[in-house]
Design a protein around this motif. Structure first.
Motif, PDB file in Angstrom:
ATOM      1  N   ALA A 153      23.303  -6.614 -87.160  1.00  0.00           N
ATOM      2  CA  ALA A 153      21.923  -6.346 -87.555  1.00  0.00           C
ATOM      3  C   ALA A 153      21.515  -7.226 -88.726  1.00  0.00           C
ATOM      4  CB  ALA A 153      21.757  -4.870 -87.911  1.00  0.00           C
ATOM      5  N   GLY A 154      22.409  -7.398 -89.674  1.00  0.00           N
ATOM      6  CA  GLY A 154      22.120  -8.275 -90.809  1.00  0.00           C
ATOM      7  C   GLY A 154      21.918  -9.718 -90.380  1.00  0.00           C
ATOM      8  N   GLU A 155      22.726 -10.168 -89.414  1.00  0.00           N
ATOM      9  CA  GLU A 155      22.593 -11.540 -88.907  1.00  0.00           C
ATOM     10  C   GLU A 155      21.282 -11.718 -88.147  1.00  0.00           C
ATOM     11  OE1 GLU A 155      26.143 -11.842 -86.630  1.00  0.00           O
ATOM     12  OE2 GLU A 155      27.416 -12.319 -88.365  1.00  0.00           O
ATOM     13  N   ILE A 156      20.888 -10.680 -87.392  1.00  0.00           N
ATOM     14  CA  ILE A 156      19.619 -10.734 -86.658  1.00  0.00           C
ATOM     15  C   ILE A 156      18.455 -10.865 -87.633  1.00  0.00           C
ATOM     16  CG2 ILE A 156      18.005  -9.333 -85.291  1.00  0.00           C
ATOM     17  CD1 ILE A 156      20.483  -8.283 -83.756  1.00  0.00           C
ATOM     18  N   ILE A 157      18.487 -10.065 -88.691  1.00  0.00           N
ATOM     19  CA  ILE A 157      17.420 -10.129 -89.687  1.00  0.00           C
ATOM     20  C   ILE A 157      17.340 -11.519 -90.311  1.00  0.00           C
ATOM     21  CG2 ILE A 157      16.677  -9.273 -91.947  1.00  0.00           C
ATOM     22  CD1 ILE A 157      17.875  -6.535 -91.112  1.00  0.00           C
ATOM     23  N   ALA A 182      12.443  -6.997 -83.354  1.00  0.00           N
ATOM     24  CA  ALA A 182      13.909  -7.007 -83.479  1.00  0.00           C
ATOM     25  C   ALA A 182      14.337  -6.805 -84.919  1.00  0.00           C
ATOM     26  CB  ALA A 182      14.464  -8.317 -82.933  1.00  0.00           C
ATOM     27  N   VAL A 183      13.624  -7.433 -85.853  1.00  0.00           N
ATOM     28  CA  VAL A 183      13.947  -7.278 -87.272  1.00  0.00           C
ATOM     29  C   VAL A 183      13.776  -5.822 -87.708  1.00  0.00           C
ATOM     30  CG1 VAL A 183      13.176  -7.867 -89.617  1.00  0.00           C
ATOM     31  CG2 VAL A 183      13.469  -9.670 -87.903  1.00  0.00           C
ATOM     32  N   ALA A 184      12.734  -5.168 -87.209  1.00  0.00           N
ATOM     33  CA  ALA A 184      12.527  -3.751 -87.533  1.00  0.00           C
ATOM     34  C   ALA A 184      13.670  -2.890 -86.990  1.00  0.00           C
ATOM     35  CB  ALA A 184      11.189  -3.280 -86.978  1.00  0.00           C
ATOM     36  N   MET A 185      14.078  -3.155 -85.754  1.00  0.00           N
ATOM     37  CA  MET A 185      15.184  -2.406 -85.150  1.00  0.00           C
ATOM     38  C   MET A 185      16.475  -2.638 -85.923  1.00  0.00           C
ATOM     39  SD  MET A 185      14.239  -3.313 -81.205  1.00  0.00           S
ATOM     40  CE  MET A 185      15.749  -2.670 -80.487  1.00  0.00           C
ATOM     41  N   ALA A 186      16.697  -3.882 -86.321  1.00  0.00           N
ATOM     42  CA  ALA A 186      17.911  -4.208 -87.077  1.00  0.00           C
ATOM     43  C   ALA A 186      17.892  -3.558 -88.450  1.00  0.00           C
ATOM     44  CB  ALA A 186      18.044  -5.718 -87.204  1.00  0.00           C
ATOM     45  N   GLY A 187      16.702  -3.453 -89.039  1.00  0.00           N
ATOM     46  CA  GLY A 187      16.590  -2.785 -90.331  1.00  0.00           C
ATOM     47  C   GLY A 187      16.961  -1.311 -90.239  1.00  0.00           C
ATOM     48  N   THR A 188      16.571  -0.678 -89.148  1.00  0.00           N
ATOM     49  CA  THR A 188      16.945   0.722 -88.933  1.00  0.00           C
ATOM     50  C   THR A 188      18.450   0.865 -88.798  1.00  0.00           C
ATOM     51  OG1 THR A 188      14.833   1.191 -87.844  1.00  0.00           O
ATOM     52  CG2 THR A 188      16.652   2.722 -87.410  1.00  0.00           C
ATOM     53  N   GLU A 189      19.067  -0.061 -88.069  1.00  0.00           N
ATOM     54  CA  GLU A 189      20.524  -0.025 -87.915  1.00  0.00           C
ATOM     55  C   GLU A 189      21.219  -0.209 -89.261  1.00  0.00           C
ATOM     56  OE1 GLU A 189      24.531  -0.176 -86.739  1.00  0.00           O
ATOM     57  OE2 GLU A 189      22.744   0.783 -85.887  1.00  0.00           O
ATOM     58  N   ARG A 190      20.721  -1.123 -90.071  1.00  0.00           N
ATOM     59  CA  ARG A 190      21.333  -1.346 -91.391  1.00  0.00           C
ATOM     60  C   ARG A 190      21.230  -0.090 -92.261  1.00  0.00           C
ATOM     61  NH1 ARG A 190      24.699  -5.149 -92.902  1.00  0.00           N
ATOM     62  NH2 ARG A 190      23.743  -5.357 -94.944  1.00  0.00           N
ATOM     63  N   ALA A 191      20.124   0.634 -92.111  1.00  0.00           N
ATOM     64  CA  ALA A 191      19.899   1.810 -92.945  1.00  0.00           C
ATOM     65  C   ALA A 191      20.627   3.049 -92.432  1.00  0.00           C
ATOM     66  CB  ALA A 191      18.398   2.102 -93.043  1.00  0.00           C
ATOM     67  N   GLU A 192      20.752   3.181 -91.109  1.00  0.00           N
ATOM     68  CA  GLU A 192      21.238   4.435 -90.537  1.00  0.00           C
ATOM     69  C   GLU A 192      22.542   4.317 -89.752  1.00  0.00           C
ATOM     70  OE1 GLU A 192      18.079   6.114 -88.229  1.00  0.00           O
ATOM     71  OE2 GLU A 192      16.592   5.912 -89.840  1.00  0.00           O
ATOM     72  N   GLY A 193      22.930   3.116 -89.351  1.00  0.00           N
ATOM     73  CA  GLY A 193      24.129   2.944 -88.539  1.00  0.00           C
ATOM     74  C   GLY A 193      25.414   3.158 -89.328  1.00  0.00           C
ATOM     75  N   ALA A 194      26.494   3.423 -88.599  1.00  0.00           N
ATOM     76  CA  ALA A 194      27.797   3.651 -89.226  1.00  0.00           C
ATOM     77  C   ALA A 194      28.843   2.627 -88.801  1.00  0.00           C
ATOM     78  CB  ALA A 194      28.305   5.059 -88.888  1.00  0.00           C
ATOM     79  N   TYR A 195      28.628   1.983 -87.657  1.00  0.00           N
ATOM     80  CA  TYR A 195      29.631   1.070 -87.092  1.00  0.00           C
ATOM     81  C   TYR A 195      29.520  -0.290 -87.771  1.00  0.00           C
ATOM     82  CZ  TYR A 195      32.488  -1.197 -83.483  1.00  0.00           C
ATOM     83  OH  TYR A 195      33.461  -1.896 -82.810  1.00  0.00           O
ATOM     84  N   GLY A 196      30.574  -0.680 -88.487  1.00  0.00           N
ATOM     85  CA  GLY A 196      30.554  -1.904 -89.281  1.00  0.00           C
ATOM     86  C   GLY A 196      30.102  -3.153 -88.536  1.00  0.00           C
ATOM     87  N   PRO A 197      30.716  -3.465 -87.372  1.00  0.00           N
ATOM     88  CA  PRO A 197      30.303  -4.669 -86.642  1.00  0.00           C
ATOM     89  C   PRO A 197      28.838  -4.649 -86.218  1.00  0.00           C
ATOM     90  CG  PRO A 197      32.461  -3.938 -85.892  1.00  0.00           C
ATOM     91  CD  PRO A 197      31.940  -2.859 -86.792  1.00  0.00           C
ATOM     92  N   ALA A 198      28.317  -3.474 -85.870  1.00  0.00           N
ATOM     93  CA  ALA A 198      26.911  -3.379 -85.469  1.00  0.00           C
ATOM     94  C   ALA A 198      25.999  -3.612 -86.669  1.00  0.00           C
ATOM     95  CB  ALA A 198      26.624  -2.015 -84.841  1.00  0.00           C
ATOM     96  N   ARG A 199      26.366  -3.066 -87.810  1.00  0.00           N
ATOM     97  CA  ARG A 199      25.567  -3.268 -89.015  1.00  0.00           C
ATOM     98  C   ARG A 199      25.615  -4.735 -89.444  1.00  0.00           C
ATOM     99  NH1 ARG A 199      26.661  -1.263 -93.467  1.00  0.00           N
ATOM    100  NH2 ARG A 199      24.555  -0.683 -94.125  1.00  0.00           N
ATOM    101  N   LYS A 200      26.757  -5.373 -89.248  1.00  0.00           N
ATOM    102  CA  LYS A 200      26.870  -6.798 -89.566  1.00  0.00           C
ATOM    103  C   LYS A 200      25.977  -7.628 -88.647  1.00  0.00           C
ATOM    104  CE  LYS A 200      30.180 -10.615 -89.877  1.00  0.00           C
ATOM    105  NZ  LYS A 200      31.598 -11.039 -89.687  1.00  0.00           N
TER     106      LYS A 200
END
Length: 221
Positions: free
Chosen positions: A200-204, A180-198
């Motif tokens: 992902a940061g909480e998951i990490i 899950a942390v790896a998936m969230a890291g990808t979202e933080r690096a490549e995602g554009a949607y603010g709430p999703a990136r947030k």
């Protein structure tokens, strides 16, 4: 004398009429600026930019994150649901409860985002071992399968109890969290949607803390 007074009154009336007309013109001008003046609607293009910013854009990485994390979270919740009746320690039961409390609401959020984007929401049955009937969650998975447990893994966990359950649960959940942390890291690096990136940061942050806790408990055992 009478003519002078009459002329004075006439001038006063004219002045009053002119003043009233001027005031009316000012009121009309003010009303007109509310509709057409850029400053009146938040600065013209600035106001439009503000409205646009409120409708945050998403991209393919956001969709992949949501569609992958939903079944991933569902399996974690499925694993956590086994703990109350099978765990041998209070620490593991508390950890399982915390995992379920954090991830169940995130599943709802992720599902809501996908629906609002017009994307497919993974079906309820697409969770846990039902998605991965072969292979092991040995950390070599990628995408939505990263860290997922196999049917054999889940069967082993379901049959365990006491200290054996605690050990299996934590070993599997560490691997699951790392995925899950790896998936969230990808979202933080490549995602554009603010709430999703947030999220992902909480998951990490949350899951890395839980990984450390589980490793510590395993070392003590």
């Amino acid at each position: 004398m009478i003519r002078t007074r009459t002329r004075t009154r006439s001038l006063i009336r004219r002045g009053a009429v002119a003043a009233a007309a001027g005031a009316a013109a000012l009121v009309l001008a003010a009303c007109g600026s509310d509709d057409g003046d850029p400053a009146a609607d938040g600065g013209g293009s600035g106001g439009k930019k503000g409205a646009s910013a409120s409708r945050q854009e998403h991209n393919a990485a956001d969709v992949a994150f949501a569609q992958g994390m939903i079944p991933h979270h569902r399996q974690a919740v499925e694993m956590a649901d086994l703990a109350p009746d099978r765990a041998g320690s209070d620490e593991v039961r508390k950890l399982a409860a915390a995992i379920e409390k954090a991830q169940a609401p995130e599943i709802e959020k992720l599902s809501g985002w996908l629906a609002s984007w017009g994307e497919d929401v993974p079906a309820a049955g697409e969770s846990g071992h039902s998605m991965h009937d072969s292979g092991s969650g040995s950390g070599s998975g990628s995408g939505s399968a990263a860290g997922m447990m196999s049917a054999a893994d889940m069967a082993k966990l379901e049959k365990a109890s006491g200290a054996a359950f605690d050990t299996a649960f934590m070993e599997m959940m560490i691997e699951h969290h790392e995925g899950a942390v790896a998936m969230a890291g990808t979202e933080r690096a490549e995602g554009a949607y603010g709430p999703a990136r947030k999220m992902a940061g909480e998951i990490i942050r949350t899951q890395e803390t839980e990984i450390d806790t589980m490793k510590s408990l395993l070392d003590k055992g």
